[in-house]
Design an enzyme around this catalytic site. Structure first.
Site, mmCIF file in Angstrom:
data_model
loop_
_atom_site.group_PDB
_atom_site.id
_atom_site.type_symbol
_atom_site.label_atom_id
_atom_site.label_comp_id
_atom_site.label_asym_id
_atom_site.label_seq_id
_atom_site.Cartn_x
_atom_site.Cartn_y
_atom_site.Cartn_z
ATOM 1 N N ASP A 261 0.902 -1.148 -0.212
ATOM 2 C CA ASP A 261 -0.033 -0.007 0.055
ATOM 3 C C ASP A 261 0.868 1.149 -0.041
ATOM 4 O O ASP A 261 2.029 1.109 0.316
ATOM 5 C CB ASP A 261 -0.950 -0.115 1.153
ATOM 6 C CG ASP A 261 -2.178 0.896 0.985
ATOM 7 O OD1 ASP A 261 -1.882 1.950 0.196
ATOM 8 O OD2 ASP A 261 -3.021 0.841 1.692
ATOM 9 N N TRP A 262 0.370 2.203 -0.451
ATOM 10 C CA TRP A 262 1.205 3.483 -0.620
ATOM 11 C C TRP A 262 1.498 3.885 0.870
ATOM 12 O O TRP A 262 0.871 4.475 1.706
ATOM 13 C CB TRP A 262 0.299 4.662 -1.288
ATOM 14 C CG TRP A 262 0.570 4.496 -2.848
ATOM 15 C CD1 TRP A 262 0.637 5.641 -3.611
ATOM 16 C CD2 TRP A 262 0.140 3.203 -3.598
ATOM 17 N NE1 TRP A 262 0.817 5.106 -5.131
ATOM 18 C CE2 TRP A 262 0.417 3.915 -4.981
ATOM 19 C CE3 TRP A 262 0.072 2.099 -3.499
ATOM 20 C CZ2 TRP A 262 0.399 2.970 -6.275
ATOM 21 C CZ3 TRP A 262 -0.090 1.090 -4.480
ATOM 22 C CH2 TRP A 262 0.281 1.583 -5.813
#
Ligand code: BGC
Length: 760
Positions: A261-262
């Site tokens: 995930d970012w």
């Protein structure tokens, strides 16, 4: 001489390799292509391949003509282009999309054909925009109605989510675009999402929280998966030995790429060792604080390269990561069979409207308030009340926010359909909620400010309601911070902005009051018994207003069923009965104390006299060995307000007797009303006597059937061994015990129409 011969052979191999360029040959076996490309890459090129080069892209290998990867959110529309290194939109004028309904709505269709249509449509939009990886769908289980991202997921039940996620993925990937299933795993709340550690029994993990991910990988063949932000067994999910190496790669044989995930990558050594393939969003401005254009300092960039150069780690893991990323590239950006896609096509618009109409759930319909009927009087009036009737909802909610090509608001949809039916439409605001309408530079362009007092707004609406023929209140939540939005959970179960009082006042003023809830989460409905009808209408994207009008006026006969249980109050939810330790956690630790008893599995305990008490195995953690812990579940004090699987229709269905022969269960369903409609027939299985505590029943299959008025159809369900199993944590395997099982055919989880007994 030997040295000369050796160099000669090496040179020869190189020439053959250079000339052959197997990696460019799409007809060659995938593994040969991967190994060929890998063999040609320098160490630096390999390192570059496994981390981002911009907010949403990673480089390929320019020298070898291998293109990079472009990702996009997801999961219900294609996000506008953003600047190279910022979250803000880039300001392109050709990047607006069709906003499809949120995934709660898709789940509420209980129709895998709709999931396939959804996947194909959004996949085509992604393809047209030259995206290789779609960041979605999301299948985290609905554990608490406060979770800000429930609207992006598919409800509380693993069987429902698993059956819906598979065709979605297949539809997307048929376009040569990878689905990236998220957020793996145990990301069931937004509070403290960046660090909270989840403690859950092995059984609850395998029986509730993993099956939809497993189906996505094993049945759907997902080409990528996104690690979540939270921790499990005190390791971040993006580089988690247990989730990624043991389960995903080991047990499920996943051959695709694990994408962080970012900003979810936290530690270099773990990122190297524990199965992360592609790092995004670390330490660039935005989600996490940091420097701009800091891609070189990503964990899987210079820090990794230097460790290799210093001899601290080998290159075995690196080669594996590169293999996974190359496979993803060959399947997507280098896929010669992919089509060209399409944006905002008539087909996509029709798909968005159809899915939205099928997902809306009719929760209550007293005195046949709906559908809105024609009236024998001149110019009857429909009064529409509420901010959500006019507020555009495709902007907001976090990373799933969109730049929609257009959005038909509920008021617009009702207005145009009402005109055809000879109605006049009046509108009152009723309340002021959230007047914002901006996300990362995309604005709705609406000006929603209204300076009047809440009392004045209420009085105006009630006075108008008294005179109207119908009142349609359109409210709910709205994707503003803490109202169904990423990075924050809701803080109350009741509707915000005084809507409860307003709805009660409208209902008192007019018996034909319809409440339309635009939301992605359950909320309290203290007025439920006072109003004529309730429609759960979700966030439906571009075609919201048209789809709503379809349902309100009866052009579409509602057939959606709830993908989660609606309890009367927050304290009726099991996750909210153990204090902070179970939600939202204390000291960055959250314990899933309710164990298996989530959603209807808990609601089904209503009427049980004594608390359930049993031992559950929790995995080794924090240096401590695996332990058995006591689970204690106090049965609910109330029936759910609206149970899982529930939804009304404008027609009625009768169920015949369920009959079982060998492994085939048959049931006949008849449309006994006067209009065509669809029914979702649900099969629940209950182990009558087990040596372990099991939920009273569990959904194992469902079918949606379309029936003309008066038509009957016999449905068959094949009973498989998997439907009878539970997860035996001590043996770490699925297990079924001989004996009798009830096969329960239901129209909802609390409306069981027929039963047969299966003997194993
Ligand atoms: C979200 C992801 C999303 C990513 C990129 C993160 O904050 O959790 O779901 O795909 O951002 O926008």
């Amino acid at each position: 001489m030997r040295r000369f011969l050796f160099s000669f052979v090496a040179l020869l191999c190189l020439c053959v390799a250079v000339s052959a360029q197997v990696y460019l040959d799409a007809s060659a076996p995938m593994e040969q292509r991967v190994e060929d490309a890998l063999a040609r890459m320098t160490l630096q090129e390999k390192i570059a391949l496994i981390h981002a080069q911009s907010k949403f892209s990673s480089p390929g290998v320019a020298r070898l003509g291998i293109p990079g990867l472009w990702c996009t959110d997801g999961p219900h529309g294609i996000r506008p282009e953003v600047l190279w290194d910022e979250w803000n939109q880039a300001g392109w004028t050709n990047d607006s999309c069709i906003a499809f309904p949120a995934l709660t709505c898709l789940a509420a269709t209980w129709n895998p054909d709709m999931a396939l249509l959804y996947g194909q449509s959004i996949g085509e939009e992604a393809r047209y925009r030259n995206k290789d990886v779609l960041l979605g769908p999301g299948v985290n289980i609905y554990r608490t109605p406060l979770n800000g991202r429930n609207f992006e997921y598919m409800g509380e039940d693993p069987c429902l989510a698993a059956n819906m996620v598979v065709p979605y993925i297949q539809g997307v990937q048929a376009q040569g675009v990878a689905a990236c299933v998220k957020h793996y795993a145990l990301n069931n709340q937004e509070v403290d999402r960046h660090w909270v550690n989840v403690s859950v029994s092995d059984r609850a993990l395998y029986e509730l929280y993993l099956p939809a991910f497993r189906a996505a990988v094993v049945e759907g063949g997902a080409w990528s998966i996104m690690g979540s932000y939270n921790r499990y067994r005190h390791q971040y999910a993006c580089h988690n030995q247990y989730l990624l190496q043991d389960i995903l790669r080991g047990e499920w044989q996943f051959d695709g790429a694990v994408i962080s995930d970012w900003g979810g990558t936290m530690q270099t050594d773990e990122a190297i060792r524990n199965g992360l393939d592609l790092e995004f969003g670390t330490w660039t401005d935005g989600l996490t604080d940091g420097t701009s254009n800091a891609y070189d300092v990503y964990h899987l960039a210079m820090p990794y390269l230097q460790k290799i150069q210093r001899g601290e780690v080998g290159t075995e893991e690196l080669d594996d990561k590169v293999r996974h990323v190359l496979r993803l590239i060959f399947r997507t950006s280098m896929n010669p069979h992919k089509g060209f896609g399409a944006m905002a096509s008539e087909a996509h618009i029709a798909a968005a409207r159809r899915i939205a109409g099928e997902g809306m759930v009719l929760l209550r319909n007293e005195r046949q308030t709906l559908p809105i009927a024609s009236m024998n009087k001149p110019k009857p009036v429909i009064l529409v009340v509420g901010e959500n009737a006019i507020k555009h909802m495709t902007v907001g909610g976090g990373s799933s926010s969109l730049k929609a090509k257009y959005e038909v608001s509920p008021l617009q949809g009702i207005r145009s359909r009402a005109a055809e039916a000879g109605y006049q439409v009046a509108y009152c605001r009723g309340y002021v909620g959230d007047i914002g309408g901006e996300y990362n530079g995309v604005t709705t362009g609406q000006s929603l400010a209204d300076e009047r007092t809440p009392e004045a707004l209420l009085q105006e609406a009630v006075a108008a309601a008294e005179k109207a023929d119908y009142v349609v209140f359109v409210g709910g939540l709205n994707k503003a911070h803490q109202q169904d939005c990423e990075d924050g959970d809701r803080t109350q179960y009741n509707l915000p902005y005084g809507q409860d009082a307003l709805i009660s006042a409208l209902a008192a003023a007019n018996p034909r009051t319809v409440v339309v809830s635009v939301s992605g989460n359950a909320h309290a409905m203290p007025w439920a018994q006072q109003v004529g009808a309730i429609v759960q209408a979700w966030y439906c994207g571009s075609e919201t207003g048209n789809a709503l009008a379809d349902v309100l006026f009866g052009d579409v006969n509602p057939s959606g069923k709830l993908p989660y249980t609606i309890m009367s109050s927050l304290s009726d939810y099991p996750a909210h009965q153990y204090g902070d330790r179970a939600y939202p956690g204390t000291n960055k630790e959250v314990e899933y104390c309710e164990d298996l008893f989530v959603g209807y599995r808990y609601a089904d305990l209503y009427g049980t006299k004594r608390p359930l008490q049993y031992q559950a195995l929790f995995p080794a953690d924090n240096g401590q060995p695996a332990v058995e812990k006591t689970i204690r579940v106090v049965p609910p004090k109330h029936e759910p307000l609206y149970p899982f699987g529930f939804g009304l229709s404008y027609t009625t269905f009768a169920y015949g007797r369920s009959s079982l022969s060998d492994d085939t269960l048959r049931v006949t369903v008849t449309n006994t009303g006067s209009r065509a409609g669809q029914e979702v027939v649900q099969l629940y299985v209950a182990d009558k006597k087990a040596s372990v505590v099991r939920p009273r029943k569990e959904l194992k299959a469902f079918q949606k059937v379309y029936l003309q008025a008066g038509e009957s159809r016999c449905l068959t369900f094949i009973i498989t061994p998997e439907m009878l199993q539970y997860f035996d944590a001590a043996q770490h395997q699925w297990h079924s015990e001989p004996g009798d099982f009830d096969l329960l055919i239901g129209s909802s989880s609390r409306d069981i129409k027929g039963k047969a007994t299966y003997c194993l």
